[in-house]
Design an enzyme around this catalytic site. Structure first.
Site, short mmCIF file in Angstrom:
data_model
loop_
_atom_site.label_atom_id
_atom_site.label_comp_id
_atom_site.label_asym_id
_atom_site.label_seq_id
_atom_site.Cartn_x
_atom_site.Cartn_y
_atom_site.Cartn_z
N ASN A 1 0.85 -1.18 0.00
CA ASN A 1 0.00 0.00 0.00
C ASN A 1 0.89 1.24 0.00
O ASN A 1 2.13 1.13 -0.05
CB ASN A 1 -0.97 -0.01 1.20
N ARG A 2 0.30 2.40 0.05
CA ARG A 2 1.05 3.64 -0.07
C ARG A 2 2.10 3.77 1.05
O ARG A 2 3.24 4.12 0.80
CB ARG A 2 0.10 4.83 -0.04
N ASP B 1 -7.00 -8.00 1.17
CA ASP B 1 -7.01 -9.45 0.98
C ASP B 1 -7.85 -9.83 -0.24
O ASP B 1 -7.50 -10.73 -1.00
CB ASP B 1 -7.59 -10.15 2.22
N GLU C 1 3.46 1.37 2.93
CA GLU C 1 4.50 0.36 2.80
C GLU C 1 5.48 0.71 1.68
O GLU C 1 6.68 0.48 1.80
CB GLU C 1 3.86 -1.01 2.55
#
Length: 495
Positions: A218-219, A287, A221
């Site tokens: 994600n952004r 997920d 991470e």
């Protein structure tokens, strides 16, 4: 590295992929999931007062639900698509581990390998909710690496399972499973076998996943792993390109929440705007996207198509309440959103999920049921009165086999598909679901309607669900019948 060749951004003169046909192929996918499993426990209730012991709300518990979370939720979404799934994880020898073993082992198209480490604590997340609002979350977990011998066994099993699957998913929740050289060994094996490896990463050190075909940060991470700003589209692309170059990734798919997804690979980049029409709950959307992307790659869809489907699935997921799975029917409906009467016909599970969404918006949900074999004016009167007593009406219809069991030959006169279609055609019916049990008790329990409606020829104490509906604050409504109801197939004394 096993190369995935994505399509370039489509040009106006290029034919667009048939996404509906692409969705229908997903049930043929065969995927291996390796990752941290956890037990998600939801305790639902209502709050009417504040404790005299401390300034905290008192939750009156109504029901509890336990679901596989973490990598287990990826498996749930894969099975919801009809994909065959092998699942490898580690649990402790505790009640939560036993519950997970039972929950995951209950899926017919899942081959589970839940290894047990003695003395280890299975990750358990307990959420307390009232009226759709989370009051508290309590976690119990152990995040140190699994035992080295167990890690070796896990890798051996994973290598055997890779031979029978097309795509391997590493779902890392930072709970100690994908530590040390475990990811590297699996990725190396995937390269040698020609298998695609997709990684949902955790933490700032992405070197552990070097050589993976696709990573889905994600952004936040992405920023931590690249140590670069990600405050605009150009910055996101630059950070993803840096990760590709540094760690040899085939592609980086950045999930951006309300901003959609961005794919960066050897051919450039593509951005996919968010698909969500309404956002109710973002829990589990990552997920869902991971499962969708993996299933699409497993059936040989182009990477750009796989990302489009993952983005679509994430949009559908956040439109549901709680950690809900996304099914083929959900995706097809999202691709063709125009209203159609037949779209009102849903499974019993989908009806329960929709009822939860309606309640989340403050709407009263009504439920009635019957055979509805040969509709007459009395049936229509009942349905109209039922809809007037609620904001959304769900109608349960006895299946053909159930009708024959309860009424005998020659019933039903009309097959269940025809009976459901006729009911769905009425504007005052919002959803129709066919149930195969002799009574709708389990269906009522799952839908939890605010109003349960039956004909006045019933005795209140004999109506199936009448006692339970009072437990969650609902009410029973007995509708006066009309003279045209003779004999009332929908109002048969059979519940």
């Amino acid at each position: 590295m096993n190369k995935i060749t994505p399509g370039a951004a489509p040009r106006p003169d290029e034919p667009q992929p048939d996404l509906a046909a692409a969705v229908r192929r997903l049930s043929h996918a065969n995927v291996l999931v390796v990752g941290d499993v956890m037990l998600d426990r939801y305790t639902y209730g209502d709050v009417h007062r504040i404790s005299t012991e401390a300034p905290v709300p008192i939750l009156t518990i109504e029901r509890e639900v336990a679901l596989p979370g973490g990598a287990g939720n990826v498996v749930r979404n894969l099975t919801a698509l009809g994909a065959a799934t092998a699942f490898i994880s580690v649990v402790g020898d505790d009640p939560a581990g036993q519950d997970l073993t039972g929950l995951i082992g209950g899926h017919s198209n899942v081959e589970p390998w839940l290894l047990v480490q003695g003395g280890r604590t299975t990750t358990l997340k307990t959420r307390l909710l009232a009226k759709g609002q989370q009051l508290l979350r309590a976690d119990r977990e152990q995040t140190d690496p699994i035992h080295p011998k167990l890690a070796e066994r896990l890798v051996r099993i994973a290598l055997d399972a890779m031979a029978a699957t097309s795509v391997t998913v590493l779902s890392d929740y930072g709970k100690g499973l994908l530590c040390g050289d475990v990811p590297a060994k699996i990725i190396e094996a995937g390269r040698k076998m020609g298998r695609v490896v997709v990684v949902d990463p955790r933490g700032a050190d992405f070197s552990r996943y070097a050589g993976a075909d696709v990573v889905m940060p994600n952004r936040q991470e992405l920023a931590a792993a690249s140590e670069m700003p990600v405050d605009c589209e150009a910055a996101i692309i630059a950070a993803a390109q840096s990760l590709r170059a540094t760690h040899g990734f085939g592609a980086v798919v950045v999930t951006l929440g309300n901003d959609g997804m961005t794919l960066v690979d050897a051919s450039g980049w593509q951005h996919f705007p968010a698909e969500a029409a309404e956002v109710y709950d973002t829990s589990g959307a990552g997920d869902t996207a991971l499962a969708m992307l993996s299933a699409a790659l497993a059936v040989k869809h182009d990477l750009s198509v796989a990302v489009r489907l993952a983005n679509l699935a994430a949009g559908v997921s956040v439109g549901k309440v709680g950690v809900s799975v996304v099914r083929e029917a959900d995706l097809l409906h999202a691709l063709t959103p125009q209203r159609s009467a037949l779209r009102k016909i849903v499974s019993c599970e989908e009806a329960a999920e929709q009822a939860e969404r309606w309640r989340h918006r403050g709407w009263r949900v009504g439920f009635t049921n019957g055979y509805f074999d040969l509709l007459n004016p009395g049936h229509i009167h009942l349905l109209e009165q039922a809809r007037a007593a609620c904001d959304r009406l769900i109608v349960g219809v006895n299946s053909d086999s159930g009708t024959q069991r309860l009424k005998g030959a020659p019933h039903p006169i009309q097959p269940e598909a025809a009976r459901a279609a006729v009911l769905a055609g009425f504007a005052f019916v919002d959803q129709v679901c066919v149930f195969d049990t002799d009574t709708p008790e389990a269906l009522i329990e799952n839908i939890r309607p605010d109003v349960l409606i039956k004909g006045a020829n019933h005795v209140a104490e004999e109506v199936v669900g009448a006692e339970r509906i009072r437990d969650w604050g609902g009410r029973l409504l007995l509708v006066e019948l009309t003279d045209e109801t003779s004999p009332p197939a929908a109002y048969s004394p059979v519940p």
